[in-house]
Design an enzyme around this catalytic site. Structure first.
Site, mmCIF file in Angstrom:
data_model
loop_
_atom_site.group_PDB
_atom_site.id
_atom_site.type_symbol
_atom_site.label_atom_id
_atom_site.label_comp_id
_atom_site.label_asym_id
_atom_site.label_seq_id
_atom_site.Cartn_x
_atom_site.Cartn_y
_atom_site.Cartn_z
ATOM 1 N N THR A 41 20.434 12.789 -9.282
ATOM 2 C CA THR A 41 20.015 11.947 -8.009
ATOM 3 C C THR A 41 19.448 10.525 -8.257
ATOM 4 O O THR A 41 19.921 9.574 -7.425
ATOM 5 C CB THR A 41 18.920 12.904 -7.463
ATOM 6 O OG1 THR A 41 19.285 13.907 -7.360
ATOM 7 C CG2 THR A 41 18.386 12.093 -6.167
ATOM 8 N N ARG A 273 11.839 16.767 -0.472
ATOM 9 C CA ARG A 273 12.644 17.652 -1.277
ATOM 10 C C ARG A 273 12.274 18.956 -1.829
ATOM 11 O O ARG A 273 11.004 19.253 -1.931
ATOM 12 C CB ARG A 273 12.957 16.768 -2.420
ATOM 13 C CG ARG A 273 13.490 15.428 -1.989
ATOM 14 C CD ARG A 273 14.027 14.488 -3.331
ATOM 15 N NE ARG A 273 15.012 14.968 -3.954
ATOM 16 C CZ ARG A 273 16.257 14.759 -3.447
ATOM 17 N NH1 ARG A 273 16.708 14.165 -2.737
ATOM 18 N NH2 ARG A 273 17.165 15.191 -4.492
ATOM 19 N N HIS A 445 -3.033 -17.765 -16.275
ATOM 20 C CA HIS A 445 -2.953 -18.223 -14.782
ATOM 21 C C HIS A 445 -1.786 -19.517 -14.848
ATOM 22 O O HIS A 445 -1.541 -20.175 -15.752
ATOM 23 C CB HIS A 445 -4.503 -19.099 -15.054
ATOM 24 C CG HIS A 445 -4.332 -19.932 -13.387
ATOM 25 N ND1 HIS A 445 -4.537 -19.471 -12.194
ATOM 26 C CD2 HIS A 445 -4.228 -21.377 -13.212
ATOM 27 C CE1 HIS A 445 -4.667 -20.116 -11.401
ATOM 28 N NE2 HIS A 445 -4.264 -21.469 -11.923
HETATM 29 P P1 NAI Z 1 7.488 13.065 1.316
HETATM 30 O O1 NAI Z 1 6.985 14.419 1.013
HETATM 31 O O2 NAI Z 1 7.083 11.930 0.577
HETATM 32 O O3 NAI Z 1 7.152 12.875 2.868
HETATM 33 C C1 NAI Z 1 7.975 13.613 3.869
HETATM 34 C C2 NAI Z 1 6.990 13.313 5.210
HETATM 35 O O4 NAI Z 1 7.627 13.928 6.275
HETATM 36 C C3 NAI Z 1 5.562 13.720 5.161
HETATM 37 O O5 NAI Z 1 4.630 12.685 5.650
HETATM 38 C C4 NAI Z 1 5.434 14.823 5.954
HETATM 39 O O6 NAI Z 1 4.335 15.082 6.750
HETATM 40 C C5 NAI Z 1 6.649 14.575 7.096
HETATM 41 N N1 NAI Z 1 7.276 15.708 7.756
HETATM 42 C C6 NAI Z 1 7.575 16.992 7.403
HETATM 43 N N2 NAI Z 1 8.043 17.604 8.601
HETATM 44 C C7 NAI Z 1 8.098 16.900 9.513
HETATM 45 C C8 NAI Z 1 8.549 17.108 11.095
HETATM 46 N N3 NAI Z 1 8.977 18.353 11.462
HETATM 47 N N4 NAI Z 1 8.289 15.915 11.722
HETATM 48 C C9 NAI Z 1 7.900 14.883 11.485
HETATM 49 N N5 NAI Z 1 7.204 14.677 10.118
HETATM 50 C C10 NAI Z 1 7.487 15.645 9.280
HETATM 51 O O7 NAI Z 1 9.213 13.155 1.250
HETATM 52 P P2 NAI Z 1 10.623 12.309 0.848
HETATM 53 O O8 NAI Z 1 9.974 10.852 1.376
HETATM 54 O O9 NAI Z 1 11.546 13.006 1.573
HETATM 55 O O10 NAI Z 1 10.379 12.139 -0.509
HETATM 56 C C11 NAI Z 1 10.871 13.068 -1.450
HETATM 57 C C12 NAI Z 1 10.287 13.191 -2.744
HETATM 58 O O11 NAI Z 1 11.278 12.122 -3.443
HETATM 59 C C13 NAI Z 1 8.932 12.831 -2.919
HETATM 60 O O12 NAI Z 1 8.468 13.710 -3.766
HETATM 61 C C14 NAI Z 1 8.948 11.477 -3.655
HETATM 62 O O13 NAI Z 1 7.755 11.215 -4.401
HETATM 63 C C15 NAI Z 1 10.352 11.249 -4.171
HETATM 64 N N6 NAI Z 1 10.833 9.996 -4.116
HETATM 65 C C16 NAI Z 1 10.096 9.026 -4.869
HETATM 66 C C17 NAI Z 1 10.350 7.797 -4.568
HETATM 67 C C18 NAI Z 1 9.558 6.646 -5.408
HETATM 68 O O14 NAI Z 1 8.850 7.042 -6.363
HETATM 69 N N7 NAI Z 1 9.839 5.470 -5.176
HETATM 70 C C19 NAI Z 1 11.627 7.271 -4.014
HETATM 71 C C20 NAI Z 1 12.049 8.456 -3.324
HETATM 72 C C21 NAI Z 1 11.735 9.524 -3.188
#
Ligand code: NAI
Length: 466
Positions: A41, A273, A445
């Protein structure tokens, strides 16, 4: 005789790194991957393509905003097919790079979908249409995760997209509704906002970015709002109606329980996820799973079946590429009879928006819950000369240290290059450093890193420049 010392199932950052380390340690290794490209991914439809679009959209936004202030006259416009080509080229080069590393380390890439047929046995449905049975002394499951679904929301990856389809839109949406104010929603929401879309984020909780230090999360929401992103909090999305020209998103306000709708031309589903475990034959092989659908492992990443290990997004812990990579290295070392180790207390997290957000270690909320006494040192980027010259003064750095010993317990940054700045503190924490150790280290700096030192100084006798 086993065909291999180790078969890794899945070639994402966990799996491919594990395969390379195992080969370096002298093992005969195969890696089963059915996607048609290595890198999982992260390289194909996650970290790398999203960073390409974040970079391009950031530069476009800078050119549109700050260039004129610096005396650069330019009127940028967007060529979306070219931008998408640039994204695809980055992916192609990096996945090709992993294939090169496999060849260099004499790792066999088995091009198909693998299934565990018991300890030491892997069956592969090859993409050529045939099947292949392989034997190995050890198996590592590194199959990662996939976007979680939401009842009532049918993803077609064209109009209703997950992060996968959200990266390949062929034009800038007029109105993008993002479901979920987590990492994916905010990163991809930022991309399309900067490129001109109206972006509305609907979030279930009363705050964005669950689990993040609350002070940083509040500041983050303020900054994103200033950038034009709109938030509807405390709202549970219940469905998306895709029957008309415009999509209709239905959500329930969790306070007054009223049901409302919002129109969009694109909806991005980003509600988390889930581990990718279906079709792997794990239950039949006797591999114990947790209630949350994760593969259960012990302290050396071994599952309930000796010789079968699991790492990355399929096991407990943050779903982060670098956490998976560290586990990949450690489990390979363990299998080779060494002492592979992952320090789960020092795994940084970064959100690649502008400004970036980064953290490592404990939040204030976690420490309060533990009843641990701590002190906080903060420093705003507004008072950092380099940040000022770059028009990048939004945000601050925050260092949390033990009240008595001064040992660094957590660091939270919202600001320019936060994702790079955090690592000074990761190293410091690995060495069990005190905030004073950073405060007394000479920092060049003018650099953004000076803000990190001043935050450490603020934990003690005080920062100089505020
Ligand atoms: P996430 O778990 O970070 O956020 C999902 C959000 O959706 C939560 O705030 C939750 O409360 C909300 N939610 C759930 N059901 C809902 C509903 N019915 N209506 C409205 N809101 C709802 O998940 P996300 O952003 O999909 O990321 C998945 C995984 O991928 C995470 O574990 C993340 O750490 C990882 N990831 C990390 C990245 C990075 O390190 N930069 C970049 C992309 C993904």
């Amino acid at each position: 005789m086993a065909d291999y010392d180790l078969i890794v199932i899945g070639a994402g950052p966990g799996g491919y790194v594990c395969a390379i380390r195992a080969a370096q340690l002298g093992m005969k290794v195969a890696c089963v991957e059915g996607r048609g490209a290595l890198g999982g991914t992260c390289l194909n439809v996650g970290c790398i393509p999203s960073k390409a679009l974040l970079h391009a959209s950031h530069l476009y936004h800078e050119a549109d905003g700050h260039f004129a202030k610096m005396g650069i006259v330019a009127s940028p416009s967007i060529d979306m097919p070219r931008m998408q080509k640039y994204r695809a080229e980055q992916v192609e080069q990096l996945t090709g790079g992993v294939a090169f590393l496999f060849k260099k380390n004499k790792i066999d890439w088995i091009d198909g979908w693998g299934k565990v047929a018991g300890a030491g046995k892997v069956e592969v449905a090859l993409n050529s249409g045939e099947s292949q049975s392989l034997n190995a002394k050890n198996i590592v499951i590194a199959t990662g995760s996939e976007p979680a679904s939401l009842p009532g929301v049918d993803v077609d990856e064209k109009r209703v997209v997950t992060s996968t389809g959200g990266l390949t839109l062929d034009k800038v949406p007029q109105k993008l509704v993002v479901i979920g104010a987590g990492v994916i929603g905010l990163e991809l929401g930022s991309v399309w906002r900067r490129l001109g879309a109206e972006v509305q984020v609907i979030e279930y909780l009363d705050h964005i970015t669950p689990g993040m230090d609350a002070e940083i999360s509040k500041q983050f929401q303020k900054i994103l709002t200033k950038q034009g992103m709109q938030f509807t909090l405390n709202s549970a999305v219940q469905g998306v109606d895709a029957s008309g020209d415009m999509l209709k998103v239905t959500y329930q306000n969790r306070k007054d329980e009223s049901t409302q709708t919002m129109e969009a031309d694109i909806v991005l589903l980003a509600t988390g996820r889930r581990p990718y475990t279906q079709g792997l034959g794990l239950e039949d092989a006797g591999v114990a799973m947790s209630k949350r659908g994760m593969v259960e492992t012990n302290g050396t990443w071994q599952t309930s079946v000796p010789g079968i290990y699991a790492i990355g997004d399929v096991i407990d812990g943050p779903m982060l590429a670098h956490k998976a990579e560290d586990e990949g290295v450690a489990v390979a070392e363990h299998i080779a009879g060494q002492h592979g180790h992952v320090n789960y207390g020092v795994i940084p997290g970064v959100i690649y928006t502008d400004p970036e957000v980064a953290n490592v270690g404990a939040t204030e909320e976690e420490l309060k819950e533990q009843g641990r006494k701590y002190k906080v040192g903060k420093f705003p980027f507004m008072a950092n000369g380099r940040a000022k010259a770059h028009f990048a003064t939004d945000g601050f750095a925050k260092v949390i240290a033990d009240a008595e010993t001064d040992r660094i317990l957590g660091v939270h940054i919202i600001g320019p290059s936060a994702g790079e700045l955090i690592h000074e503190y990761c190293v410091a924490m690995e060495f069990g450093a005190a905030a004073e150790d950073i405060a007394r280290t000479c920092h060049a700096h003018p650099t953004l890193s000076e803000a990190m030192r001043e935050a450490a100084m603020a934990c003690g006798s005080g920062a100089i420049h505020v």
